[in-house]
Design a protein around this motif. Sequence first.
Motif, PDB file in Angstrom:
ATOM      1  N   GLY A  87       0.533  -1.378  -0.797  1.00 54.21           N
ATOM      2  CA  GLY A  87       0.273   0.843   0.040  1.00 54.21           C
ATOM      3  C   GLY A  87       1.175   1.298  -0.149  1.00 54.21           C
ATOM      4  O   GLY A  87       0.463   2.488  -0.748  1.00 54.21           O
ATOM      5  N   LEU A  88       1.810   1.418   0.654  1.00 52.55           N
ATOM      6  CA  LEU A  88       2.992   2.086   0.808  1.00 52.55           C
ATOM      7  C   LEU A  88       3.468   3.250  -0.537  1.00 52.55           C
ATOM      8  O   LEU A  88       3.893   3.540  -0.906  1.00 52.55           O
ATOM      9  CB  LEU A  88       3.865   2.119   1.749  1.00 52.55           C
ATOM     10  CG  LEU A  88       4.730   3.402   1.834  1.00 52.55           C
ATOM     11  CD1 LEU A  88       4.448   4.602   1.795  1.00 52.55           C
ATOM     12  CD2 LEU A  88       5.850   3.075   3.342  1.00 52.55           C
ATOM     13  N   VAL A 100       1.384   4.301  -2.923  1.00 53.53           N
ATOM     14  CA  VAL A 100       1.022   5.450  -3.244  1.00 53.53           C
ATOM     15  C   VAL A 100       2.387   5.818  -3.386  1.00 53.53           C
ATOM     16  O   VAL A 100       2.438   7.486  -4.231  1.00 53.53           O
ATOM     17  CB  VAL A 100       1.217   5.791  -1.827  1.00 53.53           C
ATOM     18  CG1 VAL A 100       1.334   7.808  -1.184  1.00 53.53           C
ATOM     19  CG2 VAL A 100      -0.471   5.469  -0.910  1.00 53.53           C
ATOM     20  N   THR A 129       2.504   6.827  -6.710  1.00 55.42           N
ATOM     21  CA  THR A 129       1.554   7.895  -7.252  1.00 55.42           C
ATOM     22  C   THR A 129       2.459   9.025  -7.543  1.00 55.42           C
ATOM     23  O   THR A 129       1.471  10.429  -7.914  1.00 55.42           O
ATOM     24  CB  THR A 129       0.052   7.833  -7.266  1.00 55.42           C
ATOM     25  OG1 THR A 129       0.552   7.906  -5.530  1.00 55.42           O
ATOM     26  CG2 THR A 129      -0.423   6.353  -7.119  1.00 55.42           C
ATOM     27  N   ARG A 130       3.308   9.123  -6.450  1.00 56.25           N
ATOM     28  CA  ARG A 130       3.905  11.017  -6.340  1.00 56.25           C
ATOM     29  C   ARG A 130       4.715  10.443  -7.179  1.00 56.25           C
ATOM     30  O   ARG A 130       5.666  11.374  -6.538  1.00 56.25           O
ATOM     31  CB  ARG A 130       4.416  11.068  -4.759  1.00 56.25           C
ATOM     32  CG  ARG A 130       2.877  11.089  -4.153  1.00 56.25           C
ATOM     33  CD  ARG A 130       2.728  10.508  -2.311  1.00 56.25           C
ATOM     34  NE  ARG A 130       3.942  11.915  -1.272  1.00 56.25           N
ATOM     35  CZ  ARG A 130       3.312  12.224  -0.961  1.00 56.25           C
ATOM     36  NH1 ARG A 130       2.333  12.045   0.238  1.00 56.25           N
ATOM     37  NH2 ARG A 130       3.925  13.186   0.057  1.00 56.25           N
ATOM     38  N   GLY A 155      -2.297   3.069   7.739  1.00 52.91           N
ATOM     39  CA  GLY A 155      -2.903   2.827   6.588  1.00 52.91           C
ATOM     40  C   GLY A 155      -4.149   1.871   5.946  1.00 52.91           C
ATOM     41  O   GLY A 155      -4.308   1.149   6.610  1.00 52.91           O
ATOM     42  N   PHE A 165      -4.384  -0.525   3.116  1.00 53.52           N
ATOM     43  CA  PHE A 165      -4.626  -1.209   1.524  1.00 53.52           C
ATOM     44  C   PHE A 165      -4.930  -2.925   1.944  1.00 53.52           C
ATOM     45  O   PHE A 165      -4.101  -3.345   2.947  1.00 53.52           O
ATOM     46  CB  PHE A 165      -3.510  -1.117   1.121  1.00 53.52           C
ATOM     47  CG  PHE A 165      -3.046  -1.676  -0.478  1.00 53.52           C
ATOM     48  CD1 PHE A 165      -3.443  -1.610  -1.725  1.00 53.52           C
ATOM     49  CD2 PHE A 165      -2.234  -3.083   0.425  1.00 53.52           C
ATOM     50  CE1 PHE A 165      -3.285  -2.600  -2.078  1.00 53.52           C
ATOM     51  CE2 PHE A 165      -2.236  -4.313  -1.328  1.00 53.52           C
ATOM     52  CZ  PHE A 165      -2.178  -3.247  -2.382  1.00 53.52           C
ATOM     53  N   ASP A 207      -6.728  10.853   7.952  1.00 53.71           N
ATOM     54  CA  ASP A 207      -5.897  10.750   7.316  1.00 53.71           C
ATOM     55  C   ASP A 207      -5.554   9.274   6.877  1.00 53.71           C
ATOM     56  O   ASP A 207      -5.027   8.262   7.584  1.00 53.71           O
ATOM     57  CB  ASP A 207      -4.428  11.464   7.514  1.00 53.71           C
ATOM     58  CG  ASP A 207      -4.962  13.250   7.786  1.00 53.71           C
ATOM     59  OD1 ASP A 207      -5.862  13.860   7.247  1.00 53.71           O
ATOM     60  OD2 ASP A 207      -4.087  13.934   8.698  1.00 53.71           O
ATOM     61  N   ASN A 208      -4.979   8.805   5.680  1.00 51.50           N
ATOM     62  CA  ASN A 208      -4.354   7.605   5.358  1.00 51.50           C
ATOM     63  C   ASN A 208      -3.082   8.246   5.661  1.00 51.50           C
ATOM     64  O   ASN A 208      -2.029   8.546   5.418  1.00 51.50           O
ATOM     65  CB  ASN A 208      -4.529   7.553   4.088  1.00 51.50           C
ATOM     66  CG  ASN A 208      -3.818   6.277   3.204  1.00 51.50           C
ATOM     67  OD1 ASN A 208      -3.346   5.542   4.121  1.00 51.50           O
ATOM     68  ND2 ASN A 208      -4.477   6.220   2.334  1.00 51.50           N
ATOM     69  N   PHE A 228      -0.610   6.220   4.373  1.00 52.48           N
ATOM     70  CA  PHE A 228       0.766   6.076   3.584  1.00 52.48           C
ATOM     71  C   PHE A 228       0.580   7.606   3.315  1.00 52.48           C
ATOM     72  O   PHE A 228       2.086   7.670   2.743  1.00 52.48           O
ATOM     73  CB  PHE A 228      -0.488   4.965   2.714  1.00 52.48           C
ATOM     74  CG  PHE A 228      -0.135   3.891   2.956  1.00 52.48           C
ATOM     75  CD1 PHE A 228       0.382   3.032   3.972  1.00 52.48           C
ATOM     76  CD2 PHE A 228      -1.543   2.536   2.077  1.00 52.48           C
ATOM     77  CE1 PHE A 228       0.158   2.021   4.590  1.00 52.48           C
ATOM     78  CE2 PHE A 228      -1.647   1.372   2.889  1.00 52.48           C
ATOM     79  CZ  PHE A 228      -0.616   0.947   3.554  1.00 52.48           C
ATOM     80  N   GLU A 229       0.077   8.102   3.416  1.00 47.25           N
ATOM     81  CA  GLU A 229       0.344   9.652   2.819  1.00 47.25           C
ATOM     82  C   GLU A 229       0.761  10.012   3.617  1.00 47.25           C
ATOM     83  O   GLU A 229       2.194  10.710   2.678  1.00 47.25           O
ATOM     84  CB  GLU A 229      -0.653  10.229   2.219  1.00 47.25           C
ATOM     85  CG  GLU A 229      -1.754   9.556   1.240  1.00 47.25           C
ATOM     86  CD  GLU A 229      -1.319  10.727  -0.058  1.00 47.25           C
ATOM     87  OE1 GLU A 229      -0.138  10.798   0.003  1.00 47.25           O
ATOM     88  OE2 GLU A 229      -1.714   9.134  -1.434  1.00 47.25           O
ATOM     89  N   ALA A 232       4.660   9.029   3.240  1.00 46.92           N
ATOM     90  CA  ALA A 232       5.027   8.822   2.020  1.00 46.92           C
ATOM     91  C   ALA A 232       5.771  10.428   1.463  1.00 46.92           C
ATOM     92  O   ALA A 232       6.942  10.826   1.440  1.00 46.92           O
ATOM     93  CB  ALA A 232       4.768   8.888   0.710  1.00 46.92           C
TER      94      ALA A 232
END
Length: 414
Positions: free
Chosen positions: A19-20, A23, A26-27, A227, A229, A396-397, A399-400, A403
């Motif tokens: 899951g991390l 993320v 996607t960044r 997180g 996922f 808040d997630n 993982f975000e 990250a």
Amino acid sequence: MHAILATVGTDGDVFPHLGLGAVLRTRGHRVTVAAPEPYRARAEALGLAFASLVTTAEVGQMLAHPDLFHPLRSGRMMARWGAPMIPRQYELLVRLACEPESVLVTNPGVLAGRLVQEKVRCPTASLLLQPGLIPSSISPPQMVGGLTIPSWFPYPLRSLYWLALDAAGYWLVARSLNSVRATLGLAPVRRVFRWWWSTDLVIGLFPDWFAEPQPDWPPQLRLAGFGRFDGTRNELPEDVRTFCEAGSPPIAFTLGTGMTHAKGFFRAAVAACEKLGGRGLLLTKYPEQLPARLPPTVRHCGFAPFRALLPLCGAVVHHGGVGTTAAALESGCSQLVLPLAWDQPDNAARITRLGVGVALGARQRTAGHMASALARLMTQKVRTRCHEVAVQARGDNGFEVAAGWIEELARNKS
């Protein structure tokens, strides 16, 4: 940035890294997941590169071992299983870490990751999934086998407990670890359970309302929150959804994806449903563990993403793994916990303190015990409390947040 995410274990250990990784990708970052071979397909489906830390055969040996979830023998079993892999895991990770702009994010149990940090100075973060691994004397975690520091134990003497635990760690794994360290020109380690945290950053993938930070926690530890996922895009199999919606909310039963010795548990689960006059969903990858015939009110499911499933369930009976715990908290689903080993007793204690579940001891696993406990959980008072906690858990997630900290680590160490 090239993020290398290293872990071993089963779904609850690997999914957070996947899951991390998703993320981070996607960044705009390149991501390599170093994990057990059976997770290659899941990583590649997310567009992540994959490197195998553990073979499929070695995973099979781990899962088949009867001591994997024994409250006292599990540590020795895993040490003997994992120690011979340290040299080859180091070689794999150091090769990846020497690539430009690399950052290493490791499960603390991947000892080779800390070796890489020391040897080549790669920026490294430990990804801590559960507070039960933190050796706090101020707020001691609940330990397996009745080994929790008692509340009456004098605070000045509590450090002796952690010294004893480190002595056990030295006997179990440090001798093998230090033989590898000697070949790398590194000094021996004595307190493994203090050494295994990255000195750069430790990311706690849980919120402060689940585990309040303590003054004696590692100073480099920061809490990101849970997180989210579940191994898939959270799509519930249609036949499972149809079953869940066809009557009263079923009770979900699972002892985790790594449990291969659960015949007695599933027999008791079916009987508990019959005592309650309720419906049940038995979750296991190993259908040979199930009774030969299931009543029409109970069905089997090989896998379902919990964040899609548990909002449709009346309760979940599980082992206390932190992944299942977090998903149930976010879903507003009451929890009956049957802790077996590892961090599970600590997670069970936190669930109980939150008022969203109860735990049963090792001698309270019969159908009668489960039915009685479930009856206490499936009340309006408990449901209301579960919904209150779910509002907090859906923040808040993690993982975000994590990250962002990993990106910060990469910038500061470049």
